[in-house]
Scaffold this motif. Structure first.
Motif, PDB file in Angstrom:
ATOM      1  N   ARG A 108       0.921  -1.246  -0.101  1.00 32.90           N
ATOM      2  CA  ARG A 108       0.212   0.045  -0.348  1.00 32.90           C
ATOM      3  C   ARG A 108       0.644   1.283   0.256  1.00 32.90           C
ATOM      4  O   ARG A 108       0.505   1.999  -0.386  1.00 32.90           O
ATOM      5  N   ASP A 109       1.859   1.053   0.491  1.00 36.72           N
ATOM      6  CA  ASP A 109       2.960   2.573   0.716  1.00 36.72           C
ATOM      7  C   ASP A 109       3.692   2.781   0.056  1.00 36.72           C
ATOM      8  O   ASP A 109       3.891   3.687  -0.821  1.00 36.72           O
ATOM      9  N   ASP A 110       3.761   1.335  -0.825  1.00 36.90           N
ATOM     10  CA  ASP A 110       4.525   1.680  -2.188  1.00 36.90           C
ATOM     11  C   ASP A 110       3.430   1.526  -3.602  1.00 36.90           C
ATOM     12  O   ASP A 110       3.953   2.283  -4.577  1.00 36.90           O
ATOM     13  N   GLY A 111       2.279   2.134  -3.476  1.00 34.57           N
ATOM     14  CA  GLY A 111       1.253   3.123  -4.148  1.00 34.57           C
ATOM     15  C   GLY A 111       0.623   1.506  -5.059  1.00 34.57           C
ATOM     16  O   GLY A 111      -0.144   1.745  -5.880  1.00 34.57           O
ATOM     17  N   ARG A 112       1.045   0.517  -3.931  1.00 35.24           N
ATOM     18  CA  ARG A 112       0.172  -0.880  -5.403  1.00 35.24           C
ATOM     19  C   ARG A 112      -1.002  -1.306  -5.049  1.00 35.24           C
ATOM     20  O   ARG A 112      -0.788  -1.888  -4.035  1.00 35.24           O
ATOM     21  N   HIS A 113      -1.622  -0.173  -4.777  1.00 34.47           N
ATOM     22  CA  HIS A 113      -3.003  -0.649  -4.235  1.00 34.47           C
ATOM     23  C   HIS A 113      -3.442  -1.879  -4.432  1.00 34.47           C
ATOM     24  O   HIS A 113      -4.352  -2.318  -3.266  1.00 34.47           O
ATOM     25  N   ALA A 114      -4.172  -2.381  -5.980  1.00 33.30           N
ATOM     26  CA  ALA A 114      -4.475  -3.305  -6.327  1.00 33.30           C
ATOM     27  C   ALA A 114      -4.296  -4.540  -5.541  1.00 33.30           C
ATOM     28  O   ALA A 114      -4.554  -5.278  -4.926  1.00 33.30           O
ATOM     29  N   GLU A 115      -2.965  -4.232  -5.414  1.00 32.72           N
ATOM     30  CA  GLU A 115      -1.989  -5.791  -5.367  1.00 32.72           C
ATOM     31  C   GLU A 115      -2.359  -5.724  -3.402  1.00 32.72           C
ATOM     32  O   GLU A 115      -2.445  -7.256  -2.902  1.00 32.72           O
ATOM     33  N   ALA A 116      -2.212  -4.466  -2.120  1.00 31.50           N
ATOM     34  CA  ALA A 116      -2.878  -4.363  -1.525  1.00 31.50           C
ATOM     35  C   ALA A 116      -3.946  -4.947  -1.124  1.00 31.50           C
ATOM     36  O   ALA A 116      -4.123  -5.648  -0.307  1.00 31.50           O
ATOM     37  N   LEU A 117      -5.056  -4.457  -1.958  1.00 31.90           N
ATOM     38  CA  LEU A 117      -5.850  -4.785  -1.853  1.00 31.90           C
ATOM     39  C   LEU A 117      -6.176  -6.448  -1.728  1.00 31.90           C
ATOM     40  O   LEU A 117      -7.034  -6.819  -1.079  1.00 31.90           O
ATOM     41  N   GLU A 118      -6.067  -7.037  -2.424  1.00 35.40           N
ATOM     42  CA  GLU A 118      -6.089  -8.572  -2.886  1.00 35.40           C
ATOM     43  C   GLU A 118      -5.296  -9.602  -1.651  1.00 35.40           C
ATOM     44  O   GLU A 118      -6.257  -9.966  -1.116  1.00 35.40           O
ATOM     45  N   GLN A 119      -3.975  -9.244  -1.084  1.00 36.24           N
ATOM     46  CA  GLN A 119      -3.946  -9.260   0.590  1.00 36.24           C
ATOM     47  C   GLN A 119      -4.972  -9.206   1.304  1.00 36.24           C
ATOM     48  O   GLN A 119      -5.090 -10.426   2.126  1.00 36.24           O
ATOM     49  N   LEU A 120      -5.072  -8.411   1.539  1.00 40.95           N
ATOM     50  CA  LEU A 120      -5.931  -7.706   2.770  1.00 40.95           C
ATOM     51  C   LEU A 120      -7.378  -8.490   2.546  1.00 40.95           C
ATOM     52  O   LEU A 120      -7.673  -8.971   3.567  1.00 40.95           O
ATOM     53  N   LEU A 121      -7.850  -8.621   1.386  1.00 44.05           N
ATOM     54  CA  LEU A 121      -8.637  -9.210   1.192  1.00 44.05           C
ATOM     55  C   LEU A 121      -8.996 -11.167   1.241  1.00 44.05           C
ATOM     56  O   LEU A 121      -9.558 -11.592   2.445  1.00 44.05           O
ATOM     57  N   ALA A 122      -7.670 -11.371   1.430  1.00 43.31           N
ATOM     58  CA  ALA A 122      -7.060 -12.597   1.551  1.00 43.31           C
ATOM     59  C   ALA A 122      -7.235 -12.617   3.016  1.00 43.31           C
ATOM     60  O   ALA A 122      -7.221 -14.184   3.737  1.00 43.31           O
ATOM     61  N   LEU A 123      -6.430 -12.049   3.771  1.00 41.28           N
ATOM     62  CA  LEU A 123      -6.270 -12.142   5.059  1.00 41.28           C
ATOM     63  C   LEU A 123      -7.834 -12.013   5.676  1.00 41.28           C
ATOM     64  O   LEU A 123      -7.842 -12.924   6.791  1.00 41.28           O
ATOM     65  N   LEU A 124      -8.381 -11.199   5.277  1.00 41.19           N
ATOM     66  CA  LEU A 124      -9.668 -11.119   6.193  1.00 41.19           C
ATOM     67  C   LEU A 124     -10.586 -12.124   6.186  1.00 41.19           C
ATOM     68  O   LEU A 124     -11.452 -12.535   6.776  1.00 41.19           O
ATOM     69  N   ALA A 125     -10.750 -13.435   4.549  1.00 50.23           N
ATOM     70  CA  ALA A 125     -10.978 -14.126   4.715  1.00 50.23           C
ATOM     71  C   ALA A 125     -10.611 -15.121   5.501  1.00 50.23           C
ATOM     72  O   ALA A 125     -11.677 -15.979   5.895  1.00 50.23           O
ATOM     73  N   LEU A 126      -8.834 -15.246   6.107  1.00 50.68           N
ATOM     74  CA  LEU A 126      -8.550 -15.889   7.389  1.00 50.68           C
ATOM     75  C   LEU A 126      -9.151 -15.711   8.216  1.00 50.68           C
ATOM     76  O   LEU A 126      -9.251 -16.725   8.830  1.00 50.68           O
ATOM     77  N   MET A 127      -9.529 -14.508   8.591  1.00 47.13           N
ATOM     78  CA  MET A 127     -10.122 -14.552   9.914  1.00 47.13           C
ATOM     79  C   MET A 127     -11.373 -14.789   9.637  1.00 47.13           C
ATOM     80  O   MET A 127     -12.007 -15.087  11.169  1.00 47.13           O
ATOM     81  N   ASP A 128     -12.264 -14.793   8.642  1.00 46.35           N
ATOM     82  CA  ASP A 128     -13.390 -15.305   9.379  1.00 46.35           C
ATOM     83  C   ASP A 128     -13.994 -16.386   8.753  1.00 46.35           C
ATOM     84  O   ASP A 128     -15.069 -16.564   8.818  1.00 46.35           O
ATOM     85  N   ASP A 129     -13.060 -17.497   8.439  1.00 45.69           N
ATOM     86  CA  ASP A 129     -12.535 -18.833   9.068  1.00 45.69           C
ATOM     87  C   ASP A 129     -12.592 -19.398   9.731  1.00 45.69           C
ATOM     88  O   ASP A 129     -11.857 -19.407  10.599  1.00 45.69           O
ATOM     89  N   GLU A 130     -14.447 -19.671  10.751  1.00 49.75           N
ATOM     90  CA  GLU A 130     -13.631 -20.315  12.226  1.00 49.75           C
ATOM     91  C   GLU A 130     -12.842 -21.532  12.211  1.00 49.75           C
ATOM     92  O   GLU A 130     -12.061 -21.692  13.495  1.00 49.75           O
ATOM     93  N   GLY A 131     -12.182 -21.580  10.870  1.00 49.38           N
ATOM     94  CA  GLY A 131     -11.302 -23.333  11.475  1.00 49.38           C
ATOM     95  C   GLY A 131      -9.788 -22.658  10.578  1.00 49.38           C
ATOM     96  O   GLY A 131      -9.290 -23.933  10.482  1.00 49.38           O
ATOM     97  N   SER A 132      -9.470 -21.693  10.386  1.00 54.94           N
ATOM     98  CA  SER A 132      -8.702 -21.096  10.275  1.00 54.94           C
ATOM     99  C   SER A 132      -7.339 -21.224  11.195  1.00 54.94           C
ATOM    100  O   SER A 132      -6.236 -21.694  11.045  1.00 54.94           O
TER     101      SER A 132
END
Length: 235
Positions: A108-132
């Motif tokens: 994100r700080d490197d201006g690569r917002h699309a890549e950062a968003l993809e990474q963050l959405l994957a992390l959010l899915a992991l957080m929302d997975d009760e079996g993680s």
């Protein structure tokens, strides 16, 4: 990782294996990024010699923090990936997620917002997975901050409506947790700017005022002053 994010990392490194610097002094990396690089190199050497499992990964995180602060983002991005591999191998899911979040922050700080968003959405899915395997309390406190970063990335990508909803959800969660720190303040400021861009002047000014109060509470007088001005002048 910006300098004000390093305190928690320093504490984790100091407590993860008892490794010390200067062959006996407390394991607390200095605030100076260049000195932090030296600290991390020594901590890695000591941890490797001691056969510690997690400490090398925290040394990689400390190195990434220093490189991030120095603006060497391409190099900084590689280090949390290495840390994440170690944490995953030893089954420390909470730290694994933290390292990947660090990668997203660098992107994100490197201006690569699309890549950062993809990474963050994957992390959010992991957080929302009760079996993680994540600790529920860690999920509860990590989720709003992931949402803040997601909202900021969405805003930078021109997806204002989604960004406003996402940041609003993050603020609601933080209000419930009664947590206020610089990420909370930054999220409020980002939300206020997006509301202004959408022509929602009243909401924007109220949100800037909230951001000013949070910045003031954490001692960031410059940001607090900026938001106080915008609370009365935002279009």
């Amino acid at each position: 990782m910006p300098t004000r994010q390093t305190n928690a990392l320093r504490n984790r490194m100091a407590g993860s294996s008892g490794t010390t610097t200067n062959r006996g002094s407390a394991a607390v990396p200095p605030h100076d990024p260049k000195a932090m690089l030296l600290y991390a190199a020594e901590a890695l050497e000591l941890a490797t010699g001691a056969g510690a499992a997690a400490q090398p990964a925290w040394s990689h995180e400390c190195t990434a923090s220093a490189l991030h602060a120095l603006g060497q983002l391409d190099e900084a991005i590689a280090m949390p990936f290495r840390a994440a591999e170690t944490f995953r191998a030893i089954g420390d899911v909470d730290s694994y997620v933290q390292s990947l979040a660090h990668v997203a922050n660098c992107l994100r700080d490197d201006g690569r917002h699309a890549e950062a968003l993809e990474q963050l959405l994957a992390l959010l899915a992991l957080m929302d997975d009760e079996g993680s395997g994540m600790t529920p309390s860690v999920v509860a406190h990590s989720r709003p901050f992931a949402l803040i970063r997601i909202g900021q990335c969405l805003g930078h990508l021109g997806r204002r409506a989604e960004a406003i909803v996402t940041l609003g959800e993050a603020m609601d969660l933080l209000d419930t947790l009664q947590v206020s720190d610089y990420r909370h303040a930054e999220g409020l400021e980002a939300l206020a700017a997006l509301l202004a861009e959408e022509g929602r002047t009243g909401e924007s000014r109220r949100t800037y005022a909230r951001a000013a109060r949070v910045f003031a509470s954490i001692g960031d007088t410059e940001a607090g002053s900026r938001c106080r001005i915008l609370a009365t002048t935002a279009p």
